[in-house]
Design a protein around this motif. Structure first.
Motif, mmCIF file in Angstrom:
data_model
loop_
_atom_site.group_PDB
_atom_site.id
_atom_site.type_symbol
_atom_site.label_atom_id
_atom_site.label_comp_id
_atom_site.label_asym_id
_atom_site.label_seq_id
_atom_site.Cartn_x
_atom_site.Cartn_y
_atom_site.Cartn_z
ATOM 1 N N ILE A 284 54.218 60.385 -5.644
ATOM 2 C CA ILE A 284 54.680 59.929 -7.125
ATOM 3 C C ILE A 284 56.325 59.510 -6.836
ATOM 4 O O ILE A 284 57.033 60.521 -6.496
ATOM 5 C CB ILE A 284 54.619 61.032 -8.287
ATOM 6 C CG1 ILE A 284 52.939 61.173 -8.734
ATOM 7 C CG2 ILE A 284 55.441 60.481 -9.421
ATOM 8 C CD1 ILE A 284 52.959 61.974 -9.503
ATOM 9 N N ASP A 285 56.562 58.267 -7.283
ATOM 10 C CA ASP A 285 58.222 57.812 -7.394
ATOM 11 C C ASP A 285 58.572 57.652 -8.787
ATOM 12 O O ASP A 285 57.979 56.899 -9.400
ATOM 13 C CB ASP A 285 58.265 56.748 -6.632
ATOM 14 C CG ASP A 285 59.438 55.873 -6.594
ATOM 15 O OD1 ASP A 285 60.546 56.570 -7.118
ATOM 16 O OD2 ASP A 285 59.680 54.592 -6.458
ATOM 17 N N GLY B 62 54.366 53.555 -9.264
ATOM 18 C CA GLY B 62 54.925 54.787 -9.562
ATOM 19 C C GLY B 62 53.981 55.841 -8.745
ATOM 20 O O GLY B 62 54.545 57.139 -8.672
ATOM 21 N N GLU B 63 52.762 55.410 -8.636
ATOM 22 C CA GLU B 63 51.918 56.655 -7.966
ATOM 23 C C GLU B 63 51.152 56.125 -6.812
ATOM 24 O O GLU B 63 50.685 54.877 -6.869
ATOM 25 C CB GLU B 63 50.682 57.249 -9.131
ATOM 26 C CG GLU B 63 51.703 57.995 -10.133
ATOM 27 C CD GLU B 63 50.547 58.538 -11.153
ATOM 28 O OE1 GLU B 63 51.210 59.361 -12.128
ATOM 29 O OE2 GLU B 63 49.441 58.309 -11.131
ATOM 30 N N SER B 64 50.828 56.717 -5.674
ATOM 31 C CA SER B 64 49.864 56.282 -4.733
ATOM 32 C C SER B 64 48.839 57.500 -4.768
ATOM 33 O O SER B 64 49.023 58.385 -4.554
ATOM 34 C CB SER B 64 50.299 56.374 -3.305
ATOM 35 O OG SER B 64 49.444 56.262 -2.566
ATOM 36 N N LYS C 141 49.313 52.677 -8.079
ATOM 37 C CA LYS C 141 49.420 52.635 -9.543
ATOM 38 C C LYS C 141 50.813 52.114 -10.027
ATOM 39 O O LYS C 141 51.694 52.799 -9.939
ATOM 40 C CB LYS C 141 49.001 53.783 -10.289
ATOM 41 C CG LYS C 141 47.465 54.410 -9.934
ATOM 42 C CD LYS C 141 46.713 53.786 -10.779
ATOM 43 C CE LYS C 141 45.326 54.345 -10.813
ATOM 44 N NZ LYS C 141 44.318 53.708 -11.581
ATOM 45 N N ASP C 142 50.731 50.954 -10.822
ATOM 46 C CA ASP C 142 52.128 50.451 -11.427
ATOM 47 C C ASP C 142 52.212 51.239 -12.714
ATOM 48 O O ASP C 142 51.342 51.746 -13.557
ATOM 49 C CB ASP C 142 52.117 48.858 -11.762
ATOM 50 C CG ASP C 142 50.858 48.442 -12.293
ATOM 51 O OD1 ASP C 142 49.980 48.641 -12.303
ATOM 52 O OD2 ASP C 142 51.165 48.445 -13.696
ATOM 53 N N GLY D 126 57.879 53.516 -12.659
ATOM 54 C CA GLY D 126 57.777 53.288 -11.313
ATOM 55 C C GLY D 126 59.036 52.558 -10.611
ATOM 56 O O GLY D 126 59.515 51.873 -11.096
ATOM 57 N N GLY D 127 58.747 52.786 -9.313
ATOM 58 C CA GLY D 127 59.843 52.248 -8.432
ATOM 59 C C GLY D 127 59.512 51.583 -7.057
ATOM 60 O O GLY D 127 58.578 51.021 -7.202
ATOM 61 N N GLU D 128 60.631 51.676 -5.980
ATOM 62 C CA GLU D 128 60.212 51.039 -5.015
ATOM 63 C C GLU D 128 59.927 52.061 -3.771
ATOM 64 O O GLU D 128 59.836 51.519 -2.464
ATOM 65 C CB GLU D 128 61.428 50.217 -4.334
ATOM 66 C CG GLU D 128 61.825 49.100 -5.639
ATOM 67 C CD GLU D 128 62.631 49.582 -6.362
ATOM 68 O OE1 GLU D 128 63.559 50.675 -6.197
ATOM 69 O OE2 GLU D 128 62.926 49.077 -7.523
#
Length: 324
Positions: free
Chosen positions: A92-93, A36-38, A13-14, A18-20
């Motif tokens: 989550i990032d 941002g999320e997987s 999910k963008d 979110g980041g890398e």
């Protein structure tokens, strides 16, 4: 009988924040810099997980539950939830801070959104220096005081902010105000729900100049205004043993530090068991099946599979998730 350990294709999910790290730390297959999320295991409408291994490859989670029922999820869980998988599992990032938000309880969510509520927990996998989480209030406030701070954009004066480190755990019941701060990557376990009440979003615009919706009115009666001395969950670890870190009616999560071989017996559970690898790498073995699990990967053990072997050639750590 569903006779295999199951891995699913991550749903990426963008997000504006979110980041890398999901790509660089967890090897998710993306070149985008705003992921941002997987979603590792999902039965959210429109985002149903698809199997990527074994004889079930290509089948989705809905069809698995429809076909295997209690063999997959457990008898008590199937009776209660039917063909709806009860948990949503994510990594989550947060490159930037998430909005300050909360989630409604089951009663409100059912009434307003025909949805489950959203009780959740966080396990911090990596945190940049001085990275933090917002969890709960730091002092007692009334609804009127809360609204005054919201209006004046001084919410942080009444919210609890904790600097965090790898391994920190936070339980977020419905109603508790919270936000993931910039520089935090974590594992999230939650009820199957995508209902969020966003109360403050740092006045940041979307790329097109618009702003995300805020849910001021909906949130007022959903907020838990009480305070706690500490919002962080205390727990202990023991090598090669599952130790409980969070338990609530919606899920139980254990931490399992591994080194070497462990034989796991789930005969005491009437539930599927999910393993999230949060450090190192392991191999799961069941009958003739062997599945590698790297940091940032997830596997589902169907309720009918009671005995597995897990091998860690290096110091590794799993989260073990099920429903009591």
């Amino acid at each position: 009988m569903v006779n295999q350990l199951i891995k699913f294709e991550p749903i990426l999910k963008d997000k504006i924040w979110g980041g890398e790290k999901l790509a660089t730390y967890l090897n998710k297959d993306t070149k985008r810099s705003d992921i941002g999320e997987s979603w590792e295991i999902s039965d959210v409408e429109g985002d149903t997980s698809v199997v990527l291994n074994g004889n079930l490859i290509g089948e989705n989670l809905k069809s698995l539950i429809s076909e295997y029922k209690s063999e997959l999820v457990g008898e008590k869980i199937f009776k209660h939830f039917g063909e709806k998988f009860p948990l949503l599992i994510k990594f989550i990032d947060a490159k930037e801070a998430l909005s300050i938000q909360l989630h409604p309880n089951d009663e409100l969510a059912q009434k307003r959104h025909n949805s489950f509520g959203k009780t959740e927990m966080w396990y911090v996998m990596q945190a940049d220096e001085k990275a933090n989480l917002i969890v709960g209030f730091q002092k007692e406030v009334t609804k009127a005081e809360y609204l005054e701070h919201l209006e004046n954009k001084t919410l942080l004066e009444i919210l609890n902010v904790d600097e965090v480190n790898k391994g920190d755990v936070y339980f977020i019941p419905t109603g508790r105000v919270h936000a993931i701060g910039a520089g935090v990557m974590l594992a999230e376990i939650q009820q199957t729900s995508d209902v969020t009440y966003r109360i403050y979003d740092w006045d940041r615009p979307n790329p097109d100049g618009t702003f995300r919706d805020l849910h001021t009115e909906e949130a007022i009666d959903a907020i838990d205004y009480s305070i706690k001395d500490s919002y962080k969950s205390a727990y202990s670890k023991e090598e090669n043993k599952a130790s409980e870190i969070v338990s609530c009616p919606y899920f139980t999560t254990n931490v399992l530090p591994l080194n070497g071989e462990v034989f796991v017996d789930h005969n005491d559970k009437d539930s599927f068991v999910i393993y999230m690898c949060v450090e190192g790498s392991v191999e799961f073995q069941y009958k003739n099946q062997a599945e590698k699990l790297q940091m940032g990967e997830t596997i589902l053990v169907p309720a009918c599979i009671k005995n597995i072997k897990i091998i860690a050639d290096e110091k590794s750590e799993l989260l073990e998730v099920y429903i009591k």
